[in-house]
Structures are given as structure tokens and as C-alpha cells.
Write a protein that holds these residues in place. Structure first.
Motif, PDB file in Angstrom:
ATOM      1  N   LYS A 359      10.319  10.280  -5.570  1.00 22.69           N
ATOM      2  CA  LYS A 359      10.517   8.837  -5.692  1.00 22.69           C
ATOM      3  C   LYS A 359       9.637   8.059  -4.712  1.00 22.69           C
ATOM      4  O   LYS A 359       9.150   6.966  -5.020  1.00 22.69           O
ATOM      5  CB  LYS A 359      11.983   8.482  -5.457  1.00 22.69           C
ATOM      6  CG  LYS A 359      12.329   7.041  -5.815  1.00 22.69           C
ATOM      7  CD  LYS A 359      13.828   6.802  -5.709  1.00 22.69           C
ATOM      8  CE  LYS A 359      14.162   5.400  -6.211  1.00 22.69           C
ATOM      9  NZ  LYS A 359      13.466   4.344  -5.486  1.00 22.69           N
ATOM     10  N   ARG A 360       9.432   8.632  -3.548  1.00 18.13           N
ATOM     11  CA  ARG A 360       8.597   7.943  -2.559  1.00 18.13           C
ATOM     12  C   ARG A 360       7.180   7.746  -3.094  1.00 18.13           C
ATOM     13  O   ARG A 360       6.592   6.670  -2.957  1.00 18.13           O
ATOM     14  CB  ARG A 360       8.573   8.749  -1.263  1.00 18.13           C
ATOM     15  CG  ARG A 360       7.874   8.042  -0.116  1.00 18.13           C
ATOM     16  CD  ARG A 360       7.853   8.935   1.114  1.00 18.13           C
ATOM     17  NE  ARG A 360       7.114   8.325   2.210  1.00 18.13           N
ATOM     18  CZ  ARG A 360       6.634   8.991   3.237  1.00 18.13           C
ATOM     19  NH1 ARG A 360       6.810  10.314   3.316  1.00 18.13           N
ATOM     20  NH2 ARG A 360       5.974   8.373   4.199  1.00 18.13           N
ATOM     21  N   LEU A 361       6.631   8.782  -3.723  1.00 21.07           N
ATOM     22  CA  LEU A 361       5.291   8.670  -4.297  1.00 21.07           C
ATOM     23  C   LEU A 361       5.283   7.684  -5.457  1.00 21.07           C
ATOM     24  O   LEU A 361       4.379   6.839  -5.558  1.00 21.07           O
ATOM     25  CB  LEU A 361       4.809  10.044  -4.785  1.00 21.07           C
ATOM     26  CG  LEU A 361       3.473  10.049  -5.532  1.00 21.07           C
ATOM     27  CD1 LEU A 361       2.347   9.520  -4.648  1.00 21.07           C
ATOM     28  CD2 LEU A 361       3.143  11.458  -6.029  1.00 21.07           C
ATOM     29  N   ALA A 362       6.280   7.783  -6.332  1.00 22.63           N
ATOM     30  CA  ALA A 362       6.342   6.870  -7.478  1.00 22.63           C
ATOM     31  C   ALA A 362       6.425   5.420  -7.021  1.00 22.63           C
ATOM     32  O   ALA A 362       5.757   4.539  -7.579  1.00 22.63           O
ATOM     33  CB  ALA A 362       7.541   7.215  -8.355  1.00 22.63           C
ATOM     34  N   ASP A 363       7.232   5.163  -5.994  1.00 27.93           N
ATOM     35  CA  ASP A 363       7.354   3.795  -5.468  1.00 27.93           C
ATOM     36  C   ASP A 363       6.038   3.317  -4.865  1.00 27.93           C
ATOM     37  O   ASP A 363       5.665   2.140  -5.005  1.00 27.93           O
ATOM     38  CB  ASP A 363       8.463   3.741  -4.409  1.00 27.93           C
ATOM     39  CG  ASP A 363       9.849   3.891  -5.003  1.00 27.93           C
ATOM     40  OD1 ASP A 363       9.978   3.775  -6.250  1.00 27.93           O
ATOM     41  OD2 ASP A 363      10.799   4.133  -4.245  1.00 27.93           O
ATOM     42  N   ARG A 364       5.334   4.231  -4.210  1.00 24.80           N
ATOM     43  CA  ARG A 364       4.057   3.850  -3.596  1.00 24.80           C
ATOM     44  C   ARG A 364       3.015   3.499  -4.665  1.00 24.80           C
ATOM     45  O   ARG A 364       2.270   2.525  -4.519  1.00 24.80           O
ATOM     46  CB  ARG A 364       3.556   5.008  -2.723  1.00 24.80           C
ATOM     47  CG  ARG A 364       2.211   4.768  -2.059  1.00 24.80           C
ATOM     48  CD  ARG A 364       2.245   3.616  -1.090  1.00 24.80           C
ATOM     49  NE  ARG A 364       0.940   3.384  -0.505  1.00 24.80           N
ATOM     50  CZ  ARG A 364       0.512   2.197  -0.087  1.00 24.80           C
ATOM     51  NH1 ARG A 364       1.285   1.130  -0.215  1.00 24.80           N
ATOM     52  NH2 ARG A 364      -0.690   2.071   0.440  1.00 24.80           N
ATOM     53  N   LEU A 365       2.965   4.276  -5.740  1.00 19.49           N
ATOM     54  CA  LEU A 365       2.045   3.971  -6.836  1.00 19.49           C
ATOM     55  C   LEU A 365       2.388   2.624  -7.466  1.00 19.49           C
ATOM     56  O   LEU A 365       1.499   1.830  -7.784  1.00 19.49           O
ATOM     57  CB  LEU A 365       2.094   5.080  -7.889  1.00 19.49           C
ATOM     58  CG  LEU A 365       1.626   6.475  -7.444  1.00 19.49           C
ATOM     59  CD1 LEU A 365       1.798   7.481  -8.568  1.00 19.49           C
ATOM     60  CD2 LEU A 365       0.179   6.450  -6.989  1.00 19.49           C
ATOM     61  N   LEU A 427      -0.013   8.934  -0.498  1.00 16.57           N
ATOM     62  CA  LEU A 427       0.841   8.000   0.249  1.00 16.57           C
ATOM     63  C   LEU A 427       0.058   7.229   1.309  1.00 16.57           C
ATOM     64  O   LEU A 427       0.471   6.132   1.713  1.00 16.57           O
ATOM     65  CB  LEU A 427       1.999   8.754   0.905  1.00 16.57           C
ATOM     66  CG  LEU A 427       3.096   9.259  -0.035  1.00 16.57           C
ATOM     67  CD1 LEU A 427       4.060  10.180   0.704  1.00 16.57           C
ATOM     68  CD2 LEU A 427       3.853   8.095  -0.662  1.00 16.57           C
ATOM     69  N   ALA A 428      -1.053   7.764   1.735  1.00 15.66           N
ATOM     70  CA  ALA A 428      -1.847   7.120   2.790  1.00 15.66           C
ATOM     71  C   ALA A 428      -2.970   6.248   2.225  1.00 15.66           C
ATOM     72  O   ALA A 428      -3.765   5.706   2.995  1.00 15.66           O
ATOM     73  CB  ALA A 428      -2.435   8.189   3.709  1.00 15.66           C
ATOM     74  N   MET A 429      -3.035   6.074   0.890  1.00 14.55           N
ATOM     75  CA  MET A 429      -4.151   5.362   0.272  1.00 14.55           C
ATOM     76  C   MET A 429      -3.736   4.000  -0.273  1.00 14.55           C
ATOM     77  O   MET A 429      -2.566   3.767  -0.579  1.00 14.55           O
ATOM     78  CB  MET A 429      -4.721   6.200  -0.886  1.00 14.55           C
ATOM     79  CG  MET A 429      -5.321   7.524  -0.474  1.00 14.55           C
ATOM     80  SD  MET A 429      -5.944   8.436  -1.913  1.00 14.55           S
ATOM     81  CE  MET A 429      -6.514   9.952  -1.132  1.00 14.55           C
ATOM     82  N   ASP A 430      -4.748   3.128  -0.415  1.00 19.38           N
ATOM     83  CA  ASP A 430      -4.521   1.871  -1.126  1.00 19.38           C
ATOM     84  C   ASP A 430      -4.952   2.059  -2.584  1.00 19.38           C
ATOM     85  O   ASP A 430      -5.367   3.146  -2.996  1.00 19.38           O
ATOM     86  CB  ASP A 430      -5.286   0.713  -0.468  1.00 19.38           C
ATOM     87  CG  ASP A 430      -6.800   0.949  -0.427  1.00 19.38           C
ATOM     88  OD1 ASP A 430      -7.324   1.742  -1.248  1.00 19.38           O
ATOM     89  OD2 ASP A 430      -7.478   0.340   0.426  1.00 19.38           O
TER      90      ASP A 430
END
Length: 488
Positions: A359-365, A427-430
Motif C-alpha cells: 500500500k505504501r508504494l501504491a499510495d506513493r505512485l 519510494l525515493a523518486m518523483d
């Protein structure tokens, strides 16, 4: 099922995820051996991950896991004490992965398949060691022949020599990789192109090859004036796409190969009007072409010479590729019909799956407004072939074809697992960095053990988290066992 078999199955199911803890211990123990060495040796270990720094050391590490050289893998005989240390570390890692794969596969899908108590270390529970040993090449074709454990090779040979091949058992043992020299026959059997009855195999191949050879003058070798407007448009699209096929494989750009691809793809499109030829289908043919050519061309693909191919051999290989493409696309037909609804559904399911599993990755995307369609469309359209080193795609296809009619569903989980593999980096990218990264994922140094981590994660997800969850917004985030694994 007997009481004893039930007991075995229950025990395997309970220990399936605890096996990953053993894998972690094996991995950690192996790496600790390296970290305990002095600084100079540790720097040499770092060189394993940077082939520009220490190629000989990399060859040393891969002495039994496999390299891309010709002939059997060679072990470096240097007197460097780091060699023995790396061997110990490698054995710890391999044993840990063996525990993980064995525990994961024993339960089968959903824990319903029972282990073969008479065959230690093989079957669908095959270890990562076995799978890593059966490499991407075949007869040296593309990767060079490499070590395959005798018990595993014997298992395949016994199965393929039977008067009637048990394809269900073949699927079980092929899931963890097929010995390179046996890939052509196994792929044809898994796709249903070659009959299960040994007595009918050669006559069927001869008949299908003849049938294809008769299509060439009927559909392809005709004047442009005899083609309908839509047929001319289809041919133009094929002619544009073929030179783009497998840009990193020079052999595929030989004139005889380019002409073969052009014929094959055009005829396929004309004979399948529901979809016609669609961009991306050229990529689907390339694994078949490489594997079937490897039956006739010795050595690694880099060493192949187009002059060694006769027109007769090329036409037979082309025919096999055509019929195998037909069988493959049967299971994913709506990926290529108008508007490609199958791909749209798959991309949507990948997005839902990642939302539940990371979920953390999905939220970041989502925070960066990155739509899955911007990168996952190509993944699904080309079955991830473009995202991997070309010869590594053969190992991926062993598992795809072993899945059979479930391949379309399994592809969703493989793509989701592939994305989650890069979670830390993403997670560290824009937004701009993400899109550039996902359109050119850095897998050039991947080998089979890395790919098998992605496949095992996908298998675990699909085994414990049915596809029905993907259409239920209130579905739980996974079973208790799955949550336990994620926590580790």
C-alpha cells in the motif's frame, strides 16, 4: 488421500511460510561470511555486483549457478582465499533458497497438491538450486549448455520417453525451469502443438509444417495488387515492426530471420481477423524462434551464422513458431482484439493487487499521479519480455507455459511482483524519475535466481489470495499466513 499423505500435506502447508525464515537465515549466514572478511576481501565481494570491477570474481561466484559461456561452466582455480569464502557463502544462500522454494511448492496451488515423497528435491517442489542450474540456453542456443542435476534431467527424460507423455506432471516439473536441451520439445507439448502420444508426434509435426508451407504462397507470395486494402495496411505495419524486434539480439536482424518474421506475423494476422496483427506480437514470437533455431545451430546465439540455415530448416522453424504463437494467443485473445480489453483489465488488476500488497508504494505512485497504464500496458502486452535480458525470458516462459490456461491470471501477479521488487527505489523518486525508471527497468544484470524470487512471490500471492479479491474493494489485505510473510 491417505492419513499419512494428509499429514504430510498439512505439515507442508503450515511450514510453507516459515520456510522463508530459513531462507533468510541461509542468506544472512552466507553474506555474514563475506562481511567478516577483511576490508580488501569485502571490496572484492562488492565487485561481484559490478562486473566492470571484477569479472573474474563474478565467474568464480557463478561456478555452479551458471554463466553465459559456451560448454559446461568452468570454476576458477585461483589460489585466492576469497574463492573458498565465496563458495561457503553461496552454499548458504542456495540452501536457504532451496528451503524457501521447497516449502512454497510443496503445498501446490492452495495446498491441494501433494508432494512426491519418492523423489527428493524434484517435482514442482524443485529447489532453486535445480532451477538455477537449468539455464537460459539450449544446445548452447543463446546461453550455452550448463549443468543440470542428473536426477532432474532423468526425471524429464523418463517423462518425455513415455509412450504417452503425462502433461500434468510435465507442467509440475517444468514450472521451476526446463533443461535447455529439452525446451523445444517441452514447450511444444505444454502448448498442445505436439501430441502427447509419442507415436503421433513426428507425423503431426510433418503435417503441420506442410500445412504452413502451403499458406506462404496462398497469403504472402502474391502481388500487391491482389491484396485488399486492409491486408496492405497490415503488411505495412508488420514491415515497420519487424526491424524493431529484439534490438539487442543482432542475429534477429539477419535478412533471412527478418523475412521469416515478416511472413509469419503477416500470415498470422490475416488468418486471425478478429484481432489481426497487433504491435507487440512480434515480441511474443522471439522466444520460440530462438529456442527452435537452437535445435539446428550449435553454440551460443552470439556465435550463430545465418549461412548455416537452409530454406527448408528455416521454413520448418517458422512453421513451429507460427503454430506455437497460435496456441499461446488462444489463452490471451482479448489482449489483442479491438481496444485490447484484456490488457486494460490486467492493468487494472495489477493496480489493485499492488494496492493490497504494498500500500505504501501504491499510495506513493498515486501521490505522484503516475497511472499504471503508463508502464504496465507494455508489460502485459509483451508478457514482460522487453523488461528482461532476452535469454532470461526463456526461463520466464518455462513457468508461463507450465501455468497453461492460468497463464493470463498468473501474468497479473508476476507483473505486480515485478513492480513491488523495485519498491524501495521507487519510494525515493518523483514522477519524472519514476516514469523513466519503469520504462527502462535496470534488469541487465539479472540472472535466474533473481527472476525466481519474483516468480515465487507471485506464486505465493496467487496461492493465498484468489483473483476474486481483485474485484472486491472490501477484500482483506491477505490471509494471516500472507501477512506473516510480509512482516518478515
Amino acid at each position: 488421500m491417505t492419513y499419512e499423505e494428509n499429514k504430510i500435506a498439512d505439515g507442508d502447508k503450515e511450514s510453507k511460510f516459515s520456510s522463508f525464515l530459513k531462507a533468510g537465515k541461509g542468506l544472512g549466514g552466507g553474506l555474514k561470511l563475506l562481511k567478516d572478511e577483511d576490508d580488501s576481501r569485502y571490496q572484492a565481494y562488492e565487485g561481484v555486483h559490478d562486473t566492470t570491477k571484477s569479472p573474474p570474481l563474478q565467474a568464480c561466484v557463478m561456478d555452479s549457478v551458471g554463466t553465459s559461456g559456451t560448454g559446461p561452466v568452468q570454476t576458477e582455480k585461483a589460489s585466492n582465499p576469497l574463492v573458498s569464502t565465496l563458495k561457503e557463502a553461496k552454499e548458504g544462500i542456495k540452501e536457504g533458497l532451496k528451503e524457501a522454494f521447497s516449502g512454497l511448492r510443496l503445498g501446490g496451488r492452495g495446498g491441494n497438491s501433494k508432494p512426491d515423497v519418492n523423489d527428493e528435491g524434484s517435482d514442482r517442489n524443485g529447489s532453486a538450486n535445480d532451477a538455477a542450474a537449468s539455464t537460459s540456453g539450449q544446445r548452447g542456443g543463446s546461453g550455452g549448455p550448463q549443468y543440470v542435476p542428473k536426477h532432474r534431467m532423468d526425471r524429464f527424460l523418463k517423462l518425455l520417453d513415455a509412450s504417452v507423455v503425462d502433461v500434468d506432471t510435465l507442467r509440475d516439473i517444468a514450472w521451476n525451469g526446463i533443461p535447455p536441451t529439452l525446451r523445444p520439445m517441452c514447450w511444444k507439448l505444454l502448448l498442445g502443438y505436439m501430441p502427447h502420444s509419442k507415436a503421433r508426434q513426428q507425423s503431426t509435426l510433418a503435417r503441420k509444417r506442410l500445412e504452413y508451407s502451403e499458406m506462404v504462397p496462398q497469403y504472402y507470395d502474391i502481388p500487391a495488387s491482389e491484396r485488399a486494402e486492409e491486408e496492405q495496411a497490415a503488411l505495412r505495419q508488420v514491415v515497420v515492426d519487424v526491424p524493431r524486434t529484439a534490438p539487442n539480439v543482432p542475429f534477429f536482424h539477419e535478412p533471412i530471420i527478418q523475412k521469416s518474421l515478416e511472413r509469419l506475423l503477416y500470415i498470422w494476422g490475416i488468418r486471425h481477423p478478429a484481432s489481426g496483427y497487433v504491435q507487440g506480437m512480434n515480441d511474443l514470437v522471439t522466444p520460440f524462434l530462438a529456442i527452435f533455431l537452437g535445435e539446428h545451430l550449435p553454440g551460443r546465439m552470439e556465435e550463430w551464422q545465418a549461412e548455416q540455415l537452409t530454406e527448408e530448416v528455416m521454413l520448418d522453424v517458422e512453421a513451429d513458431c507460427y503454430w506455437c504463437l497460435c496456441k499461446l494467443v488462444e489463452g490471451i485473445q482479448d489482449h489483442y482484439t479491438y481496444a485490447q480489453p484484456g490488457i486494460q483489465r490486467a492493468v487494472f488488476k495489477i493496480q489493485e493487487l499492488v494496492g493490497h500488497m504494498d500500500k505504501r508504494l501504491a499510495d506513493r505512485l498515486a501521490e505522484e499521479n503516475l497511472d499504471f497504464i503508463q508502464f504496465a500496458w507494455r508489460w502485459v502486452n509483451c508478457l514482460l519480455i522487453r523488461e528482461l535480458p532476452f535469454t532470461l525470458s526463456f526461463r520466464l516462459w518455462d513457468t508461463y507455459l507450465a501455468e497453461g490456461s492460468r497463464m493470463c491470471e498468473f501474468l497479473v501477479y508476476v507483473c505486480g511482483s515485478f513492480l513491488v521488487h523495485w519498491s524501495k527505489e521507487l519510494l525515493a523518486m518523483d514522477f519524472q524519475e519514476m516514469i523513466m525508471f519503469l520504462q527502462r527497468v535496470p534488469t541487465s544484470d539479472w540472472d535466474e535466481p533473481v527472476l525466481e524470487v519474483v516468480l515465487s512471490r507471485a506464486f505465493m500471492w496467487i496461492s493465498n489470495w484468489t483473483s476474486s479479491h481483485l474485484s472486491d474493494p472490501n477484500a482483506p489485505s491477505g490471509t494471516r499466513e500472507l501477512d506473516r510473510f510480509k512482516a518478515t
